[in-house]
Scaffold this motif. Structure first.
Motif, mmCIF file in Angstrom:
data_model
loop_
_atom_site.group_PDB
_atom_site.id
_atom_site.type_symbol
_atom_site.label_atom_id
_atom_site.label_comp_id
_atom_site.label_asym_id
_atom_site.label_seq_id
_atom_site.Cartn_x
_atom_site.Cartn_y
_atom_site.Cartn_z
ATOM 1 N N VAL A 187 122.656 -4.819 14.903
ATOM 2 C CA VAL A 187 121.773 -5.870 15.402
ATOM 3 C C VAL A 187 120.399 -5.630 14.798
ATOM 4 O O VAL A 187 119.877 -4.510 14.845
ATOM 5 C CB VAL A 187 121.683 -5.850 16.943
ATOM 6 N N VAL A 188 119.814 -6.683 14.235
ATOM 7 C CA VAL A 188 118.489 -6.600 13.626
ATOM 8 C C VAL A 188 117.533 -7.414 14.493
ATOM 9 O O VAL A 188 117.725 -8.611 14.690
ATOM 10 C CB VAL A 188 118.504 -7.153 12.187
ATOM 11 N N LEU A 189 116.514 -6.741 15.027
ATOM 12 C CA LEU A 189 115.577 -7.371 15.954
ATOM 13 C C LEU A 189 114.184 -7.423 15.331
ATOM 14 O O LEU A 189 113.679 -6.415 14.835
ATOM 15 C CB LEU A 189 115.533 -6.584 17.266
ATOM 16 N N PHE A 190 113.570 -8.612 15.385
ATOM 17 C CA PHE A 190 112.218 -8.794 14.853
ATOM 18 C C PHE A 190 111.245 -8.983 16.021
ATOM 19 O O PHE A 190 111.446 -9.850 16.882
ATOM 20 C CB PHE A 190 112.173 -10.008 13.919
ATOM 21 N N VAL A 191 110.223 -8.135 16.040
ATOM 22 C CA VAL A 191 109.252 -8.155 17.136
ATOM 23 C C VAL A 191 107.845 -8.255 16.566
ATOM 24 O O VAL A 191 107.609 -7.968 15.393
ATOM 25 C CB VAL A 191 109.381 -6.897 18.023
ATOM 26 N N TYR A 192 106.918 -8.635 17.463
ATOM 27 C CA TYR A 192 105.521 -8.729 17.014
ATOM 28 C C TYR A 192 104.568 -8.293 18.128
ATOM 29 O O TYR A 192 104.326 -7.099 18.304
ATOM 30 C CB TYR A 192 105.217 -10.145 16.530
#
Length: 310
Positions: free
Chosen positions: A6-11
């Motif tokens: 799972v690839v998660l993009f956060v900011y």
């Protein structure tokens, strides 16, 4: 066999990030990659740091994370991050953004869909989010030309074949009326998105990914039952959206199937379904907007009547 990562993009949204991670833990994730974009403004710095503290504390699965010093923006972060994970040797992966909260059976759905469509050459994208549509076909999933960015997956062979910078080809399509109509088959807004991308008014990896799928006569799998709850309609995201035009409240209209997922074997689009699908990607034409308003009023009345009867 490698797990499906799972690839998660956060900011800069710690509360949203926590909710997504809590739900991923319930999904029994084996391998997680997290890409944290760098602050765009000085005022973002503290929230970015808080998000990174949360990510650094993950101890319930194998995790790798990358904290960018510079701000790439969401589109370039996704293109960069997904490409990097594929280069690590995986054949398929699942992607989430920090406002897409998965249901406990999200990863199970994605795994089963990957297995079922492994050898279907024109199935290029799997969408975990489901629009509140009527059920036009017997299986639990259907096909549409357009992909969804709210909890999705794809295979390396398709992603690595995609050129996300085909500016001349984008221009050629927009100048060809016949091709534009085909591009807009599932939604009048798609050529508008592509034009905005060319003009620099938006920066979207999704419309460029759709262009690649369209170029290669590909299709996306969509589920009638949604496995994603998008919590980003609070104005906190990149696009500042406060109105859920995808009307997630109508999810109550879904017939949840607790039995084994039934996948569609006939790789074709249902024209009646696509007519309804178009309402969620209506574009700027007045005629399209009027049709959409009337459609949404009708759907709300149908849902109210259905649940009022029970």
């Amino acid at each position: 066999m490698n797990p499906i990562p799972v690839v998660l993009f956060v900011y800069n949204r710690p509360e949203h990030t926590l909710k997504v991670l809590e739900s991923l833990k319930e999904n029994n994730v084996e391998k997680l990659y997290v890409f944290s974009d760098g602050p765009r403004l000085e005022t973002d710095l503290q929230k970015v740091k808080k998000v990174r503290e949360i990510v650094s504390s993950i101890n319930w699965c194998e995790v790798e994370y990358e904290f960018s010093e510079k701000n790439r923006g969401l589109a370039e972060s996704v293109i960069y991050g997904v490409s990097k994970v594929f280069k690590a040797g995986y054949d398929k992966l699942v992607v989430l953004e920090d406002d897409c909260v998965p249901s406990p059976d999200f990863l199970n759905f994605m795994r089963e869909a990957f297995d079922f469509y492994e050898d279907y050459d024109n199935v290029m994208h799997i969408s975990g989010f489901g629009l509140p549509l009527k059920k036009y076909t017997e299986p639990d999933v259907y096909f549409a030309p357009y992909p969804c960015s709210w909890g999705w997956g794809t295979w390396r062979k398709y992603w690595e074949a995609c050129d996300f910078y085909q500016y001349e080809n984008y221009k050629s399509l927009l100048q060809n009326e016949s091709m534009c109509r085909k591009f807009n088959y599932a939604g009048e807004a798609f050529s508008e998105f592509l034009e905005m991308q060319l003009k620099g008014q938006i920066n979207s990896w999704l419309i460029r990914w759709y262009f690649h799928i369209f170029q290669n006569n590909g299709l996306a799998v969509w589920s009638y039952n949604s496995y994603i709850n998008n919590k980003g309609f609070d104005g906190s995201g990149v696009h500042g959206n406060k109105i859920d035009r995808f009307n997630q409240k109508l999810e109550l209209d879904k017939d949840i199937n607790d039995e084994k997922i039934v996948f569609e074997e006939n790789v074709a689009v249902n024209e009646d379904l696509i007519r309804e699908f178009r309402r969620y990607f209506m574009g700027k034409k007045l005629s399209e907007r009027i049709k959409t308003i009337l459609y949404l009023i009708k759907r709300k009345m149908e849902v109210k009547m259905k649940w009022g009867e029970k």
